[in-house]
Design an enzyme around this catalytic site. Sequence first.
Site, short mmCIF file in Angstrom:
data_model
loop_
_atom_site.label_atom_id
_atom_site.label_comp_id
_atom_site.label_asym_id
_atom_site.label_seq_id
_atom_site.Cartn_x
_atom_site.Cartn_y
_atom_site.Cartn_z
N THR A 23 -2.83 9.71 48.32
CA THR A 23 -3.20 10.31 47.04
C THR A 23 -3.04 9.30 45.90
O THR A 23 -3.81 9.29 44.95
CB THR A 23 -2.30 11.54 46.75
OG1 THR A 23 -2.26 12.36 47.91
CG2 THR A 23 -2.83 12.35 45.58
N ARG A 27 1.98 4.12 50.28
CA ARG A 27 3.39 4.47 50.16
C ARG A 27 4.01 4.50 51.53
O ARG A 27 3.52 5.19 52.42
CB ARG A 27 3.49 5.85 49.51
CG ARG A 27 4.50 5.91 48.40
CD ARG A 27 4.40 7.21 47.67
NE ARG A 27 3.62 7.07 46.44
CZ ARG A 27 3.53 8.02 45.52
NH1 ARG A 27 4.17 9.17 45.70
NH2 ARG A 27 2.83 7.83 44.43
N SER A 118 6.54 6.21 42.96
CA SER A 118 6.58 7.35 42.05
C SER A 118 7.86 8.17 42.14
O SER A 118 8.95 7.65 41.98
CB SER A 118 5.34 8.20 42.28
OG SER A 118 5.24 9.17 41.29
N HIS A 119 7.71 9.46 42.49
CA HIS A 119 8.87 10.36 42.49
C HIS A 119 9.64 10.30 43.81
O HIS A 119 10.62 11.01 43.97
CB HIS A 119 8.38 11.79 42.26
CG HIS A 119 7.40 12.22 43.29
ND1 HIS A 119 6.11 11.72 43.32
CD2 HIS A 119 7.51 13.05 44.34
CE1 HIS A 119 5.48 12.24 44.35
NE2 HIS A 119 6.31 13.06 44.99
N LYS A 131 -0.19 0.36 44.17
CA LYS A 131 -1.52 0.90 43.91
C LYS A 131 -2.31 -0.06 43.04
O LYS A 131 -1.74 -0.80 42.24
CB LYS A 131 -1.44 2.29 43.28
CG LYS A 131 -0.61 2.37 42.02
CD LYS A 131 -0.45 3.82 41.55
CE LYS A 131 0.52 3.90 40.38
NZ LYS A 131 0.73 5.24 39.86
N ASP A 282 9.48 10.98 35.94
CA ASP A 282 9.78 10.58 37.32
C ASP A 282 9.95 9.06 37.46
O ASP A 282 10.00 8.34 36.46
CB ASP A 282 8.68 11.09 38.27
CG ASP A 282 7.36 10.36 38.07
OD1 ASP A 282 7.10 9.93 36.94
OD2 ASP A 282 6.59 10.23 39.04
N ASP A 284 8.11 6.48 38.14
CA ASP A 284 7.20 5.54 37.47
C ASP A 284 6.69 6.04 36.13
O ASP A 284 5.79 5.45 35.54
CB ASP A 284 6.02 5.19 38.40
CG ASP A 284 5.17 6.40 38.74
OD1 ASP A 284 5.72 7.53 38.77
OD2 ASP A 284 3.97 6.24 38.98
N ASP A 286 5.06 8.82 35.10
CA ASP A 286 3.80 9.52 34.83
C ASP A 286 3.93 11.04 34.89
O ASP A 286 3.02 11.75 34.48
CB ASP A 286 2.67 9.02 35.75
CG ASP A 286 3.00 9.10 37.22
OD1 ASP A 286 4.10 9.56 37.57
OD2 ASP A 286 2.15 8.68 38.04
N ARG A 287 5.06 11.55 35.38
CA ARG A 287 5.23 13.01 35.41
C ARG A 287 6.10 13.48 34.25
O ARG A 287 6.81 12.69 33.65
CB ARG A 287 5.91 13.43 36.72
CG ARG A 287 5.09 13.10 37.93
CD ARG A 287 5.70 13.70 39.17
NE ARG A 287 4.83 13.41 40.30
CZ ARG A 287 4.75 14.16 41.40
NH1 ARG A 287 5.52 15.24 41.52
NH2 ARG A 287 3.93 13.83 42.37
N THR A 349 -6.95 16.90 44.15
CA THR A 349 -5.63 16.41 43.77
C THR A 349 -5.62 14.88 43.68
O THR A 349 -6.20 14.20 44.52
CB THR A 349 -4.61 16.88 44.82
OG1 THR A 349 -4.51 18.30 44.74
CG2 THR A 349 -3.24 16.27 44.60
N GLU A 368 -2.27 18.26 36.23
CA GLU A 368 -2.05 18.72 37.60
C GLU A 368 -0.80 19.59 37.64
O GLU A 368 0.14 19.39 36.87
CB GLU A 368 -1.83 17.52 38.53
CG GLU A 368 -3.04 16.64 38.71
CD GLU A 368 -2.81 15.65 39.84
OE1 GLU A 368 -3.33 15.90 40.94
OE2 GLU A 368 -2.12 14.64 39.63
N SER A 370 1.49 19.42 39.60
CA SER A 370 2.63 18.63 40.04
C SER A 370 3.28 17.89 38.89
O SER A 370 3.77 16.79 39.05
CB SER A 370 2.17 17.64 41.11
OG SER A 370 1.09 16.87 40.59
N LYS A 381 -1.64 9.74 34.41
CA LYS A 381 -0.84 10.77 33.78
C LYS A 381 0.32 10.09 33.07
O LYS A 381 0.65 8.95 33.36
CB LYS A 381 -0.40 11.83 34.78
CG LYS A 381 0.32 11.35 36.02
CD LYS A 381 0.49 12.54 36.97
CE LYS A 381 1.34 12.18 38.16
NZ LYS A 381 0.52 11.76 39.31
N ARG A 501 1.66 21.88 51.59
CA ARG A 501 1.84 22.50 50.28
C ARG A 501 1.03 23.79 50.24
O ARG A 501 -0.15 23.80 50.59
CB ARG A 501 1.37 21.58 49.16
CG ARG A 501 2.05 20.22 49.13
CD ARG A 501 1.91 19.58 47.75
NE ARG A 501 2.19 18.16 47.75
CZ ARG A 501 3.41 17.60 47.82
NH1 ARG A 501 4.48 18.37 47.94
NH2 ARG A 501 3.55 16.30 47.79
#
Length: 548
Positions: A23, A27, A118-119, A131, A282, A284, A286-287, A349, A368, A370, A381, A501
């Site tokens: 996504t 990772r 990320s998270h 990425k 989070d 990185d 972005d959340r 997503t 999103e 998430s 984001k 999910r």
Amino acid sequence: MNASFPQIQTVATKPFADQRPGTSGLRKKTTVFQQPHYLANFVQSIFSSLEGFEGKKLVLGGDGRFFNREAIQIVLKMAAANGFGEIIVGRGGILSTPAASAVIRAEKAFGGIVLSASHNPGGPDGDFGIKYNISNGGPAPEKITEAIFAHSETIESYKIIEATNVDLDTPGETQLGAAKVRVVDPVAIYLELMESLFDFEAIAAMFRDGFTLKFDAMSAVTGPYAKAIFEERLGAGPGSVINAEPLEDFGGHHPDPNLVHAKHLLDLAMSAQSPDLCAASDGDGDRNLIIGRSQFVTPSDSLAILAANAHLVKGYRAGLAGVARSMPTSRAADLVAKKLGIGMYETPTGWKFFGNLLDAGRVTICGEESAGASSNHVREKDGVWAVLMWLNILAVRKQSVADIVRLHWAEYGRNYYSRHDYEEVASEGANALVASLRKKLPCLAGTSFGGLKIEAADDFAYNDPIDGSVSKQQGIRILFTDGSRIVYRLSGTGTSGATLRVYIERYEPDPAKHDLETQGALADLVACAEKLAEIRHHTGRTEPSVIT
Ligand code: VG1
Ligand code: CO
């Protein structure tokens, strides 16, 4: 060897199994990335999939997790060997994902590489990731990630410069082969961009009047950004930003700003000591997590509320061109777009699907479920941006978060929403569950479960309205006659086994029914989700591992 012009080496290598980006990039466990040649193979696959970057700029940074510094050196030496003219790297190898996006755009770079999982937890036993972002500052589209993967399957060698490590801690320029390396302040360009979008004076005045904020940087990348913006520029009291030092292992915590891993913020917000706003980001950056005094805001609601109030914020005063959300995100934002008479787009997503819509000027704000929201200021984001949006709206409306949420529900209705994750289940079981659901799809419409009647069921396919590309099998949607939805999909960011999910949504227009407990309000749909997909049978699980 000429010391000032180090030698380009061509290193023989063999493909590693499964370097397919998910996504959000590639990772894997950190130990996988630490294998000799593993990272280099993927980086070469990126460069070999691109054309026309000779002499151009590459932006490079990461979330500071374990292995970040080593990885930065490898990418620097490979970027120089492959012919980039200048590599712009955040001091200490640090750049949040949205800041990397901002720097790519501000510097008109050819692209950028972000090192982050990320998270996901970091450290020697945690995860690592990488990425590639294109020149608009956004994640590479599927066409490029597929080309990268294809290259990684046949790779025979990679190019790297033999040189001593670049000093990452002193801003300034050095030469690396034919390339220039520029170490920059990771915060400066981002801070300037935020200043252009938000009314910092109004927010600062709100803090002077006693408004209180608790922002948890979760020992991850947003610490330096949050300190500089919230505490230093906006005057939030000292201690408003906690866990502000980026640590290689995130202090042993899971840098996921949800109600499980940031439960202490929820507890604080529900206590008598609650600040006016609790927030977090989070690994990185972005959340975002938004919790007002006694009021958690679901990411789906947050997107809708930001869209409905954006015109109150300096950078969005002209109104929104349109709104986009990922398919599983609740349809609360759709109601706002409808009322505003603007376009609404539903994408698969992952942030990469918003890039074309943003570039074409079709949408201004995206989100999103998430915990991701952002606008056309970058192509990722952006956690700190979302907090600033809320702060600016709060400063203008002079109401509490809870009041704003309640008034929103009263005006638009409430979309009860929850996501149930079944983590680290066996891949065979998860795949069998999806396959069996797919088989059932054609005969579901018209059938009933308890009091719930299915209106339609499909496997979401996205036709990109800008470039015409088609992305199939992006999640199974079950739509009920009362507007409720169940969505099933498998995660594309996990590193062990599969994660199922299940997204559950119910729309409730009646304000008298806006005070229900979420899981209770969705109980019949949850039971139906089990029945339809036979989750227990396929995964052996009787309960989700995480409910958000
Ligand atoms: C998850 C989220 C998705 C998000 C992605 C990357 O993907 O569901 O909405 O874009 O993580 O977020 P998946 O495939 O695991 O459901 V981040 O902050 O990890 O870059
Ligand atoms: Co992230």
